[in-house]
Design a protein around this motif. Structure first.
Motif, PDB file in Angstrom:
ATOM      1  N   MET A   5       0.685  -1.209   0.167  1.00  0.00           N
ATOM      2  CA  MET A   5       0.163   0.292  -0.369  1.00  0.00           C
ATOM      3  C   MET A   5       0.929   1.270  -0.358  1.00  0.00           C
ATOM      4  SD  MET A   5      -3.289  -1.647  -0.208  1.00  0.00           S
ATOM      5  CE  MET A   5      -4.434  -0.295   0.034  1.00  0.00           C
ATOM      6  N   GLN A   6       0.339   1.870  -1.157  1.00  0.00           N
ATOM      7  CA  GLN A   6       1.659   3.269  -0.911  1.00  0.00           C
ATOM      8  C   GLN A   6       0.250   4.579  -0.856  1.00  0.00           C
ATOM      9  OE1 GLN A   6       4.155   1.737  -4.690  1.00  0.00           O
ATOM     10  NE2 GLN A   6       4.729   3.749  -3.538  1.00  0.00           N
ATOM     11  N   ASN A   7       0.992   5.603  -0.216  1.00  0.00           N
ATOM     12  CA  ASN A   7       0.317   6.758  -0.242  1.00  0.00           C
ATOM     13  C   ASN A   7       0.772   7.833   0.197  1.00  0.00           C
ATOM     14  OD1 ASN A   7      -0.680   8.160   2.940  1.00  0.00           O
ATOM     15  ND2 ASN A   7      -0.472   5.572   2.872  1.00  0.00           N
ATOM     16  N   PRO A   8       0.062   9.327  -0.215  1.00  0.00           N
ATOM     17  CA  PRO A   8      -0.594   9.036  -1.589  1.00  0.00           C
ATOM     18  C   PRO A   8      -0.543   8.666  -2.974  1.00  0.00           C
ATOM     19  CG  PRO A   8       0.647  11.545  -1.539  1.00  0.00           C
ATOM     20  CD  PRO A   8       1.108  10.665  -0.088  1.00  0.00           C
ATOM     21  N   ARG A   9      -1.908   8.531  -3.819  1.00  0.00           N
ATOM     22  CA  ARG A   9      -0.951   8.183  -5.150  1.00  0.00           C
ATOM     23  C   ARG A   9      -0.505   8.961  -5.824  1.00  0.00           C
ATOM     24  NH1 ARG A   9      -4.085   3.550  -7.157  1.00  0.00           N
ATOM     25  NH2 ARG A   9      -2.589   4.494  -8.955  1.00  0.00           N
ATOM     26  N   HIS A  10      -1.291  10.225  -5.618  1.00  0.00           N
ATOM     27  CA  HIS A  10      -1.243  11.656  -6.396  1.00  0.00           C
ATOM     28  C   HIS A  10      -0.807  12.977  -5.046  1.00  0.00           C
ATOM     29  CE1 HIS A  10      -2.073  10.117  -9.576  1.00  0.00           C
ATOM     30  NE2 HIS A  10      -3.076   9.821  -9.039  1.00  0.00           N
ATOM     31  N   LEU A  11       0.845  13.426  -5.570  1.00  0.00           N
ATOM     32  CA  LEU A  11       0.486  14.394  -4.950  1.00  0.00           C
ATOM     33  C   LEU A  11       1.599  15.578  -5.467  1.00  0.00           C
ATOM     34  CD1 LEU A  11       1.424  15.016  -1.741  1.00  0.00           C
ATOM     35  CD2 LEU A  11       3.931  14.296  -2.131  1.00  0.00           C
ATOM     36  N   VAL A  12       0.423  17.125  -5.077  1.00  0.00           N
ATOM     37  CA  VAL A  12       1.752  17.881  -5.784  1.00  0.00           C
ATOM     38  C   VAL A  12       2.482  18.752  -4.836  1.00  0.00           C
ATOM     39  CG1 VAL A  12       0.553  19.837  -7.585  1.00  0.00           C
ATOM     40  CG2 VAL A  12      -0.423  17.993  -7.047  1.00  0.00           C
ATOM     41  N   ARG A  13       3.093  19.030  -5.169  1.00  0.00           N
ATOM     42  CA  ARG A  13       4.500  20.076  -4.715  1.00  0.00           C
ATOM     43  C   ARG A  13       4.954  21.234  -5.350  1.00  0.00           C
ATOM     44  NH1 ARG A  13       2.082  19.106  -1.201  1.00  0.00           N
ATOM     45  NH2 ARG A  13       1.967  17.447   1.082  1.00  0.00           N
ATOM     46  N   CYS A  23       5.069   4.047   2.383  1.00  0.00           N
ATOM     47  CA  CYS A  23       4.528   2.165   1.775  1.00  0.00           C
ATOM     48  C   CYS A  23       4.758   1.084   2.588  1.00  0.00           C
ATOM     49  CB  CYS A  23       5.753   2.296   0.994  1.00  0.00           C
ATOM     50  SG  CYS A  23       6.586   0.382   0.572  1.00  0.00           S
ATOM     51  N   SER A  24       3.133   0.912   3.185  1.00  0.00           N
ATOM     52  CA  SER A  24       3.392  -0.418   3.900  1.00  0.00           C
ATOM     53  C   SER A  24       3.782  -1.519   2.992  1.00  0.00           C
ATOM     54  CB  SER A  24       1.754  -0.250   4.454  1.00  0.00           C
ATOM     55  OG  SER A  24       1.382   0.809   5.404  1.00  0.00           O
ATOM     56  N   PRO A  25       4.575  -2.251   3.814  1.00  0.00           N
ATOM     57  CA  PRO A  25       4.231  -3.563   2.673  1.00  0.00           C
ATOM     58  C   PRO A  25       3.921  -4.934   3.218  1.00  0.00           C
ATOM     59  CG  PRO A  25       5.749  -3.732   4.935  1.00  0.00           C
ATOM     60  CD  PRO A  25       5.764  -2.016   4.515  1.00  0.00           C
ATOM     61  N   MET A  26       3.682  -6.027   2.036  1.00  0.00           N
ATOM     62  CA  MET A  26       3.220  -7.280   2.432  1.00  0.00           C
ATOM     63  C   MET A  26       3.167  -7.244   3.394  1.00  0.00           C
ATOM     64  SD  MET A  26       2.659  -8.903  -1.352  1.00  0.00           S
ATOM     65  CE  MET A  26       1.420  -9.951  -0.271  1.00  0.00           C
ATOM     66  N   LYS A  27       1.712  -8.193   4.117  1.00  0.00           N
ATOM     67  CA  LYS A  27       1.612  -8.808   5.899  1.00  0.00           C
ATOM     68  C   LYS A  27       3.294  -9.581   5.387  1.00  0.00           C
ATOM     69  CE  LYS A  27      -1.251 -10.997   8.931  1.00  0.00           C
ATOM     70  NZ  LYS A  27      -2.391 -11.152   9.854  1.00  0.00           N
ATOM     71  N   GLY A  28       3.726  -9.650   6.848  1.00  0.00           N
ATOM     72  CA  GLY A  28       4.151 -10.600   7.133  1.00  0.00           C
ATOM     73  C   GLY A  28       6.246  -9.919   5.995  1.00  0.00           C
ATOM     74  N   HIS A  29       5.883  -9.323   5.164  1.00  0.00           N
ATOM     75  CA  HIS A  29       7.694  -8.891   4.284  1.00  0.00           C
ATOM     76  C   HIS A  29       7.728  -7.499   5.395  1.00  0.00           C
ATOM     77  CE1 HIS A  29       5.668  -9.724   0.337  1.00  0.00           C
ATOM     78  NE2 HIS A  29       6.285 -10.801   1.024  1.00  0.00           N
ATOM     79  N   ALA A  89       7.008   9.274 -11.187  1.00  0.00           N
ATOM     80  CA  ALA A  89       6.265   8.132  -9.599  1.00  0.00           C
ATOM     81  C   ALA A  89       7.399   7.383  -9.457  1.00  0.00           C
ATOM     82  CB  ALA A  89       5.526   6.933 -10.859  1.00  0.00           C
ATOM     83  N   TYR A  90       6.766   6.920  -8.098  1.00  0.00           N
ATOM     84  CA  TYR A  90       8.232   6.624  -7.078  1.00  0.00           C
ATOM     85  C   TYR A  90       7.017   4.980  -6.523  1.00  0.00           C
ATOM     86  CZ  TYR A  90      10.136  10.306  -6.483  1.00  0.00           C
ATOM     87  OH  TYR A  90      10.951  12.004  -7.073  1.00  0.00           O
ATOM     88  N   PHE A  91       7.762   3.860  -6.299  1.00  0.00           N
ATOM     89  CA  PHE A  91       7.189   3.313  -6.544  1.00  0.00           C
ATOM     90  C   PHE A  91       7.883   2.051  -5.337  1.00  0.00           C
ATOM     91  CE2 PHE A  91       4.232   2.473  -9.742  1.00  0.00           C
ATOM     92  CZ  PHE A  91       4.284   2.813 -10.777  1.00  0.00           C
ATOM     93  N   CYS A  92       7.127   1.978  -5.194  1.00  0.00           N
ATOM     94  CA  CYS A  92       7.324   0.230  -3.847  1.00  0.00           C
ATOM     95  C   CYS A  92       7.516  -0.615  -4.044  1.00  0.00           C
ATOM     96  CB  CYS A  92       6.814   1.421  -2.255  1.00  0.00           C
ATOM     97  SG  CYS A  92       7.187  -0.482  -0.148  1.00  0.00           S
ATOM     98  N   ALA A  93       8.303  -1.524  -2.858  1.00  0.00           N
ATOM     99  CA  ALA A  93       8.131  -2.558  -3.676  1.00  0.00           C
ATOM    100  C   ALA A  93       8.456  -3.438  -2.515  1.00  0.00           C
ATOM    101  CB  ALA A  93       8.541  -3.910  -4.812  1.00  0.00           C
ATOM    102  N   SER A  94       8.096  -5.061  -2.297  1.00  0.00           N
ATOM    103  CA  SER A  94       8.172  -5.824  -1.020  1.00  0.00           C
ATOM    104  C   SER A  94       8.736  -6.878  -1.190  1.00  0.00           C
ATOM    105  CB  SER A  94       7.317  -5.448   0.169  1.00  0.00           C
ATOM    106  OG  SER A  94       6.336  -5.961   0.205  1.00  0.00           O
ATOM    107  N   SER A  95       9.739  -7.615   0.058  1.00  0.00           N
ATOM    108  CA  SER A  95       9.781  -8.910  -0.598  1.00  0.00           C
ATOM    109  C   SER A  95       9.966  -9.783   1.173  1.00  0.00           C
ATOM    110  CB  SER A  95      10.823  -9.358  -0.966  1.00  0.00           C
ATOM    111  OG  SER A  95      12.222  -8.804  -0.064  1.00  0.00           O
ATOM    112  N   LEU A 104       9.732  -9.262  -6.144  1.00  0.00           N
ATOM    113  CA  LEU A 104       9.019  -8.420  -5.647  1.00  0.00           C
ATOM    114  C   LEU A 104       8.245  -8.065  -5.713  1.00  0.00           C
ATOM    115  CD1 LEU A 104      12.243  -5.363  -6.190  1.00  0.00           C
ATOM    116  CD2 LEU A 104      11.882  -7.398  -4.390  1.00  0.00           C
ATOM    117  N   PHE A 105       7.345  -7.845  -4.848  1.00  0.00           N
ATOM    118  CA  PHE A 105       5.702  -7.049  -5.097  1.00  0.00           C
ATOM    119  C   PHE A 105       5.728  -5.933  -5.076  1.00  0.00           C
ATOM    120  CE2 PHE A 105       3.791 -11.013  -4.670  1.00  0.00           C
ATOM    121  CZ  PHE A 105       4.936 -12.091  -3.855  1.00  0.00           C
ATOM    122  N   PHE A 106       4.977  -5.127  -5.637  1.00  0.00           N
ATOM    123  CA  PHE A 106       5.188  -3.462  -6.010  1.00  0.00           C
ATOM    124  C   PHE A 106       3.391  -3.052  -5.691  1.00  0.00           C
ATOM    125  CE2 PHE A 106       8.367  -2.063  -8.110  1.00  0.00           C
ATOM    126  CZ  PHE A 106       9.584  -3.515  -8.492  1.00  0.00           C
TER     127      PHE A 106
END
Lengths: 115, 115
Positions: A5-13, A23-29, A89-95, A104-106
């Motif tokens: 889970m990533q937030n915010p999805r869109h950010l304007v600065r 970024c909140s990784p998948m449970k257990g990651h 775009a900034y992507f987070c991934a977890s393992s 990796l899970f994005f």
């Protein structure tokens, strides 16, 4: 079974402001990776973290960028004094573990626009 | 260090035609190889992956890829393309190193499907 889970999805600065991406990784990651995708480009590795540790930050710009993954709570990518070139775009991934299948899970990404 | 090359920036095919997206990698040992798909404004979805064993791997949505060590290639194929396959496709290589499951991505191939 929530994914990454990533937030915010869109950010304007505006230039000079700070951007915080979560970024909140998948449970257990317990391993988190941040990637940046500039317009019309592929994904570039930025940083790899485990809980309370930065393992590899070789892809992070030397200034203005920082990342953390505290014991409790999400991982945070922080960009200080943003400039137009930070628009991406900034992507987070977890393992789940260090040694595994390498998959990796994005998340769906956070899109930063700097005016 | 590993690297990935996707020679084709943009490919256009007609619906129902066959598809092959090229991917060449550089890595000293046996790599872990992945294909991801990204729809506009979305995150990355894993199509398929190769770790070891059978060099022809099957993925989701009717995609397959073949690992050819002699050619350092991992091309993605689909026998009959659907309009919903229009997206950007990324090849990635990973390695189990001390720095975790870091992936290196190609620049992507944009697929357009004509009716």
């Amino acid at each position: 079974n929530a994914g990454v889970m990533q937030n915010p999805r869109h950010l304007v600065r505006r230039r000079g402001q700070e951007a915080r991406l979560r970024c909140s990784p998948m449970k257990g990651h317990s391993h988190v990776y941040w990637y940046r995708q500039l317009p019309e480009e592929g994904l570039k590795f930025m940083v790899y973290l485990q809980k309370e540790n930065i393992i590899d930050e070789s892809g992070m710009p030397k200034e203005r960028f920082s990342a953390e993954f505290p014991k409790e709570g999400p991982s945070i990518l922080r960009i200080q004094q943003v400039v137009r070139g930070d628009s991406a775009a900034y992507f987070c991934a977890s393992s789940p573990r260090l040694v595994g299948t390498g998959e990796l899970f994005f998340g769906e990404g956070s899109r930063l626009t700097v005016l | 260090a590993q690297s990935v090359t996707q020679p084709d920036i943009h490919i256009t095919v007609s619906e129902g035609a066959s598809l092959e997206l090229r991917c060449n990698y550089s890595y000293g040992a046996t790599p872990y190889l992945f294909w991801y798909v990204q729809s506009p404004g979305q995150g990355l979805q894993l199509l398929l992956k190769y770790f070891s064993g059978d060099t022809l791997v099957q993925g989701i949505k009717g995609f397959e890829a073949e690992f050819k060590r002699s050619q350092s290639s991992f091309n993605l194929r689909k026998p009959s393309v659907h309009w919903s396959d229009a997206a950007e496709y990324f090849c990635a290589v990973g390695a189990q190193e001390t720095s975790g499951s870091r992936l290196t991505f190609g620049e992507g191939t944009q697929l357009t499907v004509n009716p």
